[in-house]
Design a protein around this motif. Structure first.
Motif, PDB file in Angstrom:
ATOM      1  N   ASN A   9       0.802  -1.224   0.000  1.00 45.82           N
ATOM      2  CA  ASN A   9       0.000   0.000   0.000  1.00 45.82           C
ATOM      3  C   ASN A   9       0.839   1.279   0.000  1.00 45.82           C
ATOM      4  OD1 ASN A   9      -2.534  -1.266  -0.028  1.00 45.82           O
ATOM      5  ND2 ASN A   9      -2.384  -1.673   2.148  1.00 45.82           N
ATOM      6  N   LEU A  10       2.158   1.111  -0.078  1.00 42.76           N
ATOM      7  CA  LEU A  10       3.103   2.232  -0.110  1.00 42.76           C
ATOM      8  C   LEU A  10       2.957   3.165   1.089  1.00 42.76           C
ATOM      9  CD1 LEU A  10       3.030   3.085  -3.923  1.00 42.76           C
ATOM     10  CD2 LEU A  10       4.693   1.703  -2.680  1.00 42.76           C
ATOM     11  N   TRP A  11       2.821   2.566   2.267  1.00 43.24           N
ATOM     12  CA  TRP A  11       2.816   3.358   3.499  1.00 43.24           C
ATOM     13  C   TRP A  11       4.270   3.627   3.852  1.00 43.24           C
ATOM     14  CZ3 TRP A  11      -1.295   1.688   7.596  1.00 43.24           C
ATOM     15  CH2 TRP A  11      -2.558   1.805   7.036  1.00 43.24           C
ATOM     16  N   ILE A  12       4.796   4.733   3.379  1.00 43.92           N
ATOM     17  CA  ILE A  12       6.196   5.084   3.601  1.00 43.92           C
ATOM     18  C   ILE A  12       6.287   6.502   4.158  1.00 43.92           C
ATOM     19  CG2 ILE A  12       7.165   3.511   1.889  1.00 43.92           C
ATOM     20  CD1 ILE A  12       7.245   5.831  -0.081  1.00 43.92           C
ATOM     21  N   ASP A  13       7.365   6.752   4.889  1.00 41.72           N
ATOM     22  CA  ASP A  13       7.578   8.095   5.429  1.00 41.72           C
ATOM     23  C   ASP A  13       8.447   8.893   4.462  1.00 41.72           C
ATOM     24  OD1 ASP A  13      10.165   7.158   5.800  1.00 41.72           O
ATOM     25  OD2 ASP A  13      10.247   7.601   7.933  1.00 41.72           O
ATOM     26  N   GLU A  14       8.842  10.092   4.896  1.00 43.89           N
ATOM     27  CA  GLU A  14       9.641  10.975   4.049  1.00 43.89           C
ATOM     28  C   GLU A  14      11.021  10.406   3.730  1.00 43.89           C
ATOM     29  OE1 GLU A  14      10.430  11.716   8.281  1.00 43.89           O
ATOM     30  OE2 GLU A  14       8.563  11.704   7.147  1.00 43.89           O
ATOM     31  N   ARG A  15      11.478   9.422   4.534  1.00 45.89           N
ATOM     32  CA  ARG A  15      12.784   8.790   4.289  1.00 45.89           C
ATOM     33  C   ARG A  15      12.676   7.597   3.341  1.00 45.89           C
ATOM     34  NH1 ARG A  15      14.057   7.334  10.392  1.00 45.89           N
ATOM     35  NH2 ARG A  15      11.947   6.588  10.080  1.00 45.89           N
ATOM     36  N   GLY A  16      11.440   7.214   3.023  1.00 47.26           N
ATOM     37  CA  GLY A  16      11.218   6.054   2.162  1.00 47.26           C
ATOM     38  C   GLY A  16      11.090   4.757   2.943  1.00 47.26           C
ATOM     39  N   PHE A  17      10.974   4.831   4.271  1.00 46.50           N
ATOM     40  CA  PHE A  17      10.869   3.638   5.120  1.00 46.50           C
ATOM     41  C   PHE A  17       9.405   3.250   5.306  1.00 46.50           C
ATOM     42  CE2 PHE A  17      14.936   5.181   7.419  1.00 46.50           C
ATOM     43  CZ  PHE A  17      15.721   4.713   6.376  1.00 46.50           C
ATOM     44  N   VAL A  18       9.139   1.970   5.188  1.00 45.53           N
ATOM     45  CA  VAL A  18       7.793   1.434   5.364  1.00 45.53           C
ATOM     46  C   VAL A  18       7.432   1.451   6.843  1.00 45.53           C
ATOM     47  CG1 VAL A  18       6.395  -0.677   5.166  1.00 45.53           C
ATOM     48  CG2 VAL A  18       7.957  -0.033   3.321  1.00 45.53           C
ATOM     49  N   PHE A  19       6.201   1.859   7.135  1.00 43.23           N
ATOM     50  CA  PHE A  19       5.744   1.844   8.522  1.00 43.23           C
ATOM     51  C   PHE A  19       4.427   1.086   8.647  1.00 43.23           C
ATOM     52  CE2 PHE A  19       4.012   5.750   6.728  1.00 43.23           C
ATOM     53  CZ  PHE A  19       2.685   5.716   7.127  1.00 43.23           C
ATOM     54  N   VAL A  20       4.144   0.691   9.871  1.00 52.69           N
ATOM     55  CA  VAL A  20       2.940  -0.046  10.215  1.00 52.69           C
ATOM     56  C   VAL A  20       2.158   0.795  11.213  1.00 52.69           C
ATOM     57  CG1 VAL A  20       2.107  -2.129  11.390  1.00 52.69           C
ATOM     58  CG2 VAL A  20       4.097  -2.265   9.895  1.00 52.69           C
ATOM     59  N   ILE A  21       0.857   0.792  11.086  1.00 50.51           N
ATOM     60  CA  ILE A  21       0.005   1.393  12.108  1.00 50.51           C
ATOM     61  C   ILE A  21      -0.770   0.259  12.747  1.00 50.51           C
ATOM     62  CG2 ILE A  21      -1.936   2.921  12.583  1.00 50.51           C
ATOM     63  CD1 ILE A  21      -1.005   4.645  10.238  1.00 50.51           C
ATOM     64  N   PHE A  22      -0.510   0.047  14.029  1.00 58.19           N
ATOM     65  CA  PHE A  22      -1.125  -1.063  14.757  1.00 58.19           C
ATOM     66  C   PHE A  22      -1.265  -0.592  16.204  1.00 58.19           C
ATOM     67  CE2 PHE A  22      -0.852  -5.816  13.544  1.00 58.19           C
ATOM     68  CZ  PHE A  22      -2.086  -6.086  14.128  1.00 58.19           C
ATOM     69  N   THR A  23      -2.470  -0.409  16.681  1.00 55.70           N
ATOM     70  CA  THR A  23      -2.645   0.040  18.063  1.00 55.70           C
ATOM     71  C   THR A  23      -2.288  -1.092  19.027  1.00 55.70           C
ATOM     72  OG1 THR A  23      -4.950  -0.647  18.215  1.00 55.70           O
ATOM     73  CG2 THR A  23      -4.524   1.592  17.387  1.00 55.70           C
ATOM     74  N   ILE A  24      -1.954  -0.720  20.238  1.00 54.28           N
ATOM     75  CA  ILE A  24      -1.623  -1.717  21.256  1.00 54.28           C
ATOM     76  C   ILE A  24      -2.831  -2.609  21.520  1.00 54.28           C
ATOM     77  CG2 ILE A  24      -1.032  -2.030  23.696  1.00 54.28           C
ATOM     78  CD1 ILE A  24       0.861   0.363  23.399  1.00 54.28           C
ATOM     79  N   CYS A  25      -4.008  -2.010  21.536  1.00 55.16           N
ATOM     80  CA  CYS A  25      -5.236  -2.804  21.757  1.00 55.16           C
ATOM     81  C   CYS A  25      -5.450  -3.826  20.643  1.00 55.16           C
ATOM     82  CB  CYS A  25      -6.449  -1.893  21.864  1.00 55.16           C
ATOM     83  SG  CYS A  25      -6.485  -0.910  23.371  1.00 55.16           S
ATOM     84  N   SER A  26      -5.221  -3.425  19.411  1.00 57.76           N
ATOM     85  CA  SER A  26      -5.385  -4.354  18.278  1.00 57.76           C
ATOM     86  C   SER A  26      -4.341  -5.464  18.314  1.00 57.76           C
ATOM     87  CB  SER A  26      -5.285  -3.606  16.946  1.00 57.76           C
ATOM     88  OG  SER A  26      -6.347  -2.710  16.797  1.00 57.76           O
ATOM     89  N   LEU A  27      -3.101  -5.094  18.638  1.00 59.90           N
ATOM     90  CA  LEU A  27      -2.055  -6.111  18.770  1.00 59.90           C
ATOM     91  C   LEU A  27      -2.415  -7.108  19.871  1.00 59.90           C
ATOM     92  CD1 LEU A  27       1.243  -4.051  18.451  1.00 59.90           C
ATOM     93  CD2 LEU A  27       0.664  -6.075  17.127  1.00 59.90           C
ATOM     94  N   ALA A  28      -2.872  -6.587  21.003  1.00 64.11           N
ATOM     95  CA  ALA A  28      -3.237  -7.450  22.134  1.00 64.11           C
ATOM     96  C   ALA A  28      -4.358  -8.408  21.742  1.00 64.11           C
ATOM     97  CB  ALA A  28      -3.649  -6.600  23.334  1.00 64.11           C
ATOM     98  N   GLU A  29      -5.343  -7.903  21.027  1.00 65.25           N
ATOM     99  CA  GLU A  29      -6.461  -8.744  20.602  1.00 65.25           C
ATOM    100  C   GLU A  29      -5.991  -9.837  19.643  1.00 65.25           C
ATOM    101  OE1 GLU A  29     -10.454  -8.166  17.961  1.00 65.25           O
ATOM    102  OE2 GLU A  29      -9.986  -6.577  19.401  1.00 65.25           O
ATOM    103  N   GLN A  30      -5.174  -9.470  18.662  1.00 70.80           N
ATOM    104  CA  GLN A  30      -4.686 -10.441  17.676  1.00 70.80           C
ATOM    105  C   GLN A  30      -3.816 -11.516  18.319  1.00 70.80           C
ATOM    106  OE1 GLN A  30      -4.100 -10.134  13.852  1.00 70.80           O
ATOM    107  NE2 GLN A  30      -5.938  -8.897  13.689  1.00 70.80           N
ATOM    108  N   LEU A  31      -3.018 -11.109  19.321  1.00 70.16           N
ATOM    109  CA  LEU A  31      -2.096 -12.045  19.965  1.00 70.16           C
ATOM    110  C   LEU A  31      -2.723 -12.801  21.129  1.00 70.16           C
ATOM    111  CD1 LEU A  31       1.048  -9.749  20.016  1.00 70.16           C
ATOM    112  CD2 LEU A  31       0.770 -11.829  18.658  1.00 70.16           C
TER     113      LEU A  31
END
Length: 113
Positions: A50-72
Motif C-alpha cells: 500500500n506504499l505506506w512510507i515516510d519521508e525517508r522512504g521507510f515502510v511503517f505499520v500502524i497497529f494500536t496496542i489494543c489491536s495487537l493485544a487482541e490479535q495475539l
C-alpha cells in the motif's frame, strides 16, 4: 474450537500463517515479543503493497496496542512490554504522530552475515 481432521498432503491448502524469521530463535526475547515481531512483519508486507512510507522512504505499520493485544490474545500490558523489548533490541522504531493517533512502527530487519 478448531476441528483438526486432515493430514497434510501435497494437495492440502495451507491456512493463513505468519512468517516467523529464524533469527528470532537465537534472540533472548520473550515469546510475546517474538510473536509481536512476527505479526508486525506480516503487517509490514501489507504496508509495502500500500506504499505506506515516510519521508525517508521507510515502510511503517500502524497497529494500536489494543489491536495487537487482541490479535495475539495477550493483555495490553504484555504487548506494551513486548514492544519495549523489541525497541530495546533494535528490531522496531516507534515514532509519534499527531496527538491521540497511533504511533508509526518501523520494522527493522537485521543484517544477515
Amino acid at each position: 474450537m478448531i476441528n483438526i481432521s486432515e493430514y497434510l498432503t501435497t494437495q492440502t491448502p495451507l491456512p493463513p500463517f505468519l512468517p516467523y524469521p529464524r533469527f528470532l530463535l537465537e534472540l533472548d526475547l520473550s515469546q510475546t515479543a517474538k510473536m509481536t515481531y512476527a505479526l508486525l512483519l506480516d503487517r509490514a508486507t501489507l504496508s509495502q503493497k500500500n506504499l505506506w512510507i515516510d519521508e525517508r522512504g521507510f515502510v511503517f505499520v500502524i497497529f494500536t496496542i489494543c489491536s495487537l493485544a487482541e490479535q495475539l490474545g495477550r493483555s495490553t500490558v504484555s504487548v506494551s512490554s513486548a514492544l519495549k523489548e523489541l525497541d530495546a533490541a533494535g528490531l522496531i522504531e516507534r515514532r509519534r504522530t499527531r496527538f491521540s493517533s497511533p504511533n508509526h512502527i518501523f520494522v527493522k530487519i537485521p543484517n544477515v552475515e
